[in-house]
Design a protein around this motif. Structure first.
Motif, PDB file in Angstrom:
ATOM      1  N   UNK A 159      60.083 -31.600  78.285  1.00 39.33           N
ATOM      2  CA  UNK A 159      59.506 -31.030  77.364  1.00 39.33           C
ATOM      3  C   UNK A 159      58.470 -31.566  76.288  1.00 39.33           C
ATOM      4  N   UNK A 160      57.343 -31.670  76.758  1.00 48.26           N
ATOM      5  CA  UNK A 160      56.411 -32.213  76.234  1.00 48.26           C
ATOM      6  C   UNK A 160      56.205 -31.687  74.489  1.00 48.26           C
ATOM      7  N   UNK A 161      56.500 -30.283  74.587  1.00 50.52           N
ATOM      8  CA  UNK A 161      56.236 -29.783  73.083  1.00 50.52           C
ATOM      9  C   UNK A 161      57.342 -30.350  72.167  1.00 50.52           C
ATOM     10  N   UNK A 162      58.308 -31.046  72.737  1.00 52.02           N
ATOM     11  CA  UNK A 162      59.376 -31.771  71.714  1.00 52.02           C
ATOM     12  C   UNK A 162      58.876 -33.404  71.507  1.00 52.02           C
ATOM     13  N   UNK A 163      57.904 -34.052  72.016  1.00 51.49           N
ATOM     14  CA  UNK A 163      57.528 -35.201  72.028  1.00 51.49           C
ATOM     15  C   UNK A 163      56.579 -35.529  70.907  1.00 51.49           C
ATOM     16  N   UNK A 164      56.987 -36.340  69.923  1.00 52.14           N
ATOM     17  CA  UNK A 164      56.227 -36.780  68.843  1.00 52.14           C
ATOM     18  C   UNK A 164      55.618 -35.525  68.050  1.00 52.14           C
ATOM     19  N   UNK A 165      56.462 -34.578  67.613  1.00 55.05           N
ATOM     20  CA  UNK A 165      55.943 -33.217  67.395  1.00 55.05           C
ATOM     21  C   UNK A 165      55.152 -33.465  65.714  1.00 55.05           C
ATOM     22  N   UNK A 166      55.644 -34.631  65.355  1.00 57.92           N
ATOM     23  CA  UNK A 166      54.814 -34.822  63.815  1.00 57.92           C
ATOM     24  C   UNK A 166      53.495 -35.720  64.297  1.00 57.92           C
ATOM     25  N   UNK A 167      53.038 -35.649  65.279  1.00 63.85           N
ATOM     26  CA  UNK A 167      51.682 -36.493  65.402  1.00 63.85           C
ATOM     27  C   UNK A 167      50.915 -35.460  65.507  1.00 63.85           C
ATOM     28  N   UNK A 168      49.939 -35.376  64.377  1.00 63.23           N
ATOM     29  CA  UNK A 168      48.764 -34.159  64.711  1.00 63.23           C
ATOM     30  C   UNK A 168      47.535 -34.617  65.575  1.00 63.23           C
ATOM     31  N   UNK A 169      47.260 -35.927  65.871  1.00 64.82           N
ATOM     32  CA  UNK A 169      46.414 -36.408  66.422  1.00 64.82           C
ATOM     33  C   UNK A 169      46.484 -36.804  68.090  1.00 64.82           C
ATOM     34  N   UNK A 170      47.444 -36.075  68.461  1.00 69.96           N
ATOM     35  CA  UNK A 170      48.115 -36.163  69.796  1.00 69.96           C
ATOM     36  C   UNK A 170      47.903 -34.973  70.758  1.00 69.96           C
ATOM     37  N   UNK A 171      47.163 -35.157  71.936  1.00 70.33           N
ATOM     38  CA  UNK A 171      46.970 -33.904  72.703  1.00 70.33           C
ATOM     39  C   UNK A 171      48.197 -34.456  73.895  1.00 70.33           C
ATOM     40  N   UNK A 172      48.839 -33.243  74.280  1.00 70.36           N
ATOM     41  CA  UNK A 172      49.517 -33.532  75.624  1.00 70.36           C
ATOM     42  C   UNK A 172      49.379 -32.671  76.773  1.00 70.36           C
ATOM     43  N   UNK A 173      49.378 -33.268  77.877  1.00 74.28           N
ATOM     44  CA  UNK A 173      49.138 -32.692  79.136  1.00 74.28           C
ATOM     45  C   UNK A 173      50.158 -32.927  80.387  1.00 74.28           C
ATOM     46  N   UNK A 174      50.618 -31.848  80.802  1.00 70.50           N
ATOM     47  CA  UNK A 174      51.282 -31.798  81.972  1.00 70.50           C
ATOM     48  C   UNK A 174      50.694 -31.850  83.394  1.00 70.50           C
ATOM     49  N   UNK A 175      50.309 -33.044  83.655  1.00 71.87           N
ATOM     50  CA  UNK A 175      49.486 -33.379  84.913  1.00 71.87           C
ATOM     51  C   UNK A 175      49.718 -34.710  85.233  1.00 71.87           C
ATOM     52  N   UNK A 176      49.472 -35.057  86.785  1.00 71.91           N
ATOM     53  CA  UNK A 176      49.785 -36.376  87.192  1.00 71.91           C
ATOM     54  C   UNK A 176      48.376 -37.012  87.023  1.00 71.91           C
ATOM     55  N   UNK A 177      48.384 -38.175  86.704  1.00 69.82           N
ATOM     56  CA  UNK A 177      47.257 -39.066  86.887  1.00 69.82           C
ATOM     57  C   UNK A 177      46.951 -39.433  88.327  1.00 69.82           C
ATOM     58  N   UNK A 178      45.595 -39.019  88.910  1.00 67.01           N
ATOM     59  CA  UNK A 178      45.610 -39.392  90.074  1.00 67.01           C
ATOM     60  C   UNK A 178      43.921 -39.589  90.392  1.00 67.01           C
ATOM     61  N   UNK A 179      43.691 -39.413  91.713  1.00 67.29           N
ATOM     62  CA  UNK A 179      42.247 -39.729  92.167  1.00 67.29           C
ATOM     63  C   UNK A 179      41.486 -38.375  92.517  1.00 67.29           C
ATOM     64  N   UNK A 180      42.124 -37.479  92.391  1.00 63.45           N
ATOM     65  CA  UNK A 180      41.649 -36.142  92.720  1.00 63.45           C
ATOM     66  C   UNK A 180      42.137 -34.826  91.807  1.00 63.45           C
ATOM     67  N   UNK A 181      41.640 -33.903  91.885  1.00 65.95           N
ATOM     68  CA  UNK A 181      42.301 -32.525  91.298  1.00 65.95           C
ATOM     69  C   UNK A 181      42.872 -31.543  92.310  1.00 65.95           C
ATOM     70  N   UNK A 182      43.662 -32.041  93.491  1.00 66.79           N
ATOM     71  CA  UNK A 182      43.904 -31.077  94.343  1.00 66.79           C
ATOM     72  C   UNK A 182      45.493 -30.931  94.135  1.00 66.79           C
ATOM     73  N   UNK A 183      46.069 -31.736  93.192  1.00 66.47           N
ATOM     74  CA  UNK A 183      47.646 -31.291  93.029  1.00 66.47           C
ATOM     75  C   UNK A 183      48.291 -32.256  94.208  1.00 66.47           C
ATOM     76  N   UNK A 184      49.579 -32.506  93.843  1.00 64.53           N
ATOM     77  CA  UNK A 184      50.322 -33.408  94.867  1.00 64.53           C
ATOM     78  C   UNK A 184      51.784 -33.115  94.857  1.00 64.53           C
ATOM     79  N   UNK A 185      52.428 -33.728  95.867  1.00 62.01           N
ATOM     80  CA  UNK A 185      53.762 -33.415  95.974  1.00 62.01           C
ATOM     81  C   UNK A 185      54.506 -34.472  95.073  1.00 62.01           C
ATOM     82  N   UNK A 186      55.468 -33.964  94.301  1.00 62.43           N
ATOM     83  CA  UNK A 186      56.111 -34.916  93.246  1.00 62.43           C
ATOM     84  C   UNK A 186      57.730 -34.515  93.389  1.00 62.43           C
TER      85      UNK A 186
END
Length: 196
Positions: free
Chosen positions: A42-69
């Motif tokens: 639940x990224x919306x519950x991570x460091x909720x008081x930090x205003x200069x933080x952007x959060x993304x539910x994505x895997x760090x990878x070498x393309x944008x094709x999606x991957x099995x997890x």
């Protein structure tokens, strides 16, 4: 302006540790972007008081094709300490399925969105940050991602990299291949240290 990139945020344990050193939370001199592949976190519950933080539910990878997890059910003491011990599928061992050879506690496999980390760094570098810092704990994917950065001469855009390597998950990775990869990164100007 400086940029901190957290690859493998989980519940923000690493972010909090680096903030103790760098004093970046709510500091106008810093931008912070975090990436977590596990949709159970639940990224919306991570460091909720930090205003200069952007959060993304994505895997760090070498393309944008999606991957099995693979979602793991394991819990870590850090999650309990943070009060996140009762959330299903938040396990600390979740990873891209191709790197799941030694993890028998498999819960289920899903497809998650990915982004091309090299392309992201090139775009971010256009902002002319004074420094770009990165913490990387991506459960085995670091070998593919970092070698891709080296191959395309993008690793030079990272001033500082703190990485946890997971050579134990692979038959073809070892302390020697980690040393070689770190050497390649350092030759291109990145200051590298090991995470955990």
């Amino acid at each position: 302006m400086k940029l901190f990139i957290d690859c493998g945020t989980n519940m923000g344990q690493g972010l909090k540790e680096f903030d103790e050193k760098l004093k970046m939370f709510n500091n106008p001199e810093w931008e912070i972007e975090s990436f977590e592949a596990n949709p159970g976190v639940p990224l919306d519950e991570v460091c909720t008081d930090v205003k200069n933080l952007k959060k993304f539910n994505k895997a760090v990878w070498i393309n944008e094709d999606g991957i099995e997890f693979t979602l793991q059910s394991s819990k870590g003491p850090g999650l309990t300490k943070l009060g996140f011990d009762n959330i299903p599928n938040i396990g600390t061992g979740s990873r891209i399925s191709a790197f799941d050879k030694y993890m028998p506690k498999k819960m289920k496999t899903i497809t998650v969105p990915t982004f091309n980390f090299a392309k992201y760094l090139v775009e971010k570098s256009k902002n002319n940050y004074d420094e770009i810092h990165c913490k990387m704990d991506i459960e085995g994917a670091e070998f593919e991602v970092l070698r891709y950065l080296v191959k395309y001469n993008v690793s030079r855009l990272l001033n500082y990299l703190c990485v946890e390597t997971h050579e134990r998950f692979f038959d073809n990775e070892s302390a020697q291949t980690v040393r070689e990869l770190v050497s390649d990164l350092r030759k291109r100007g990145t200051i590298v240290s090991m995470w955990k």
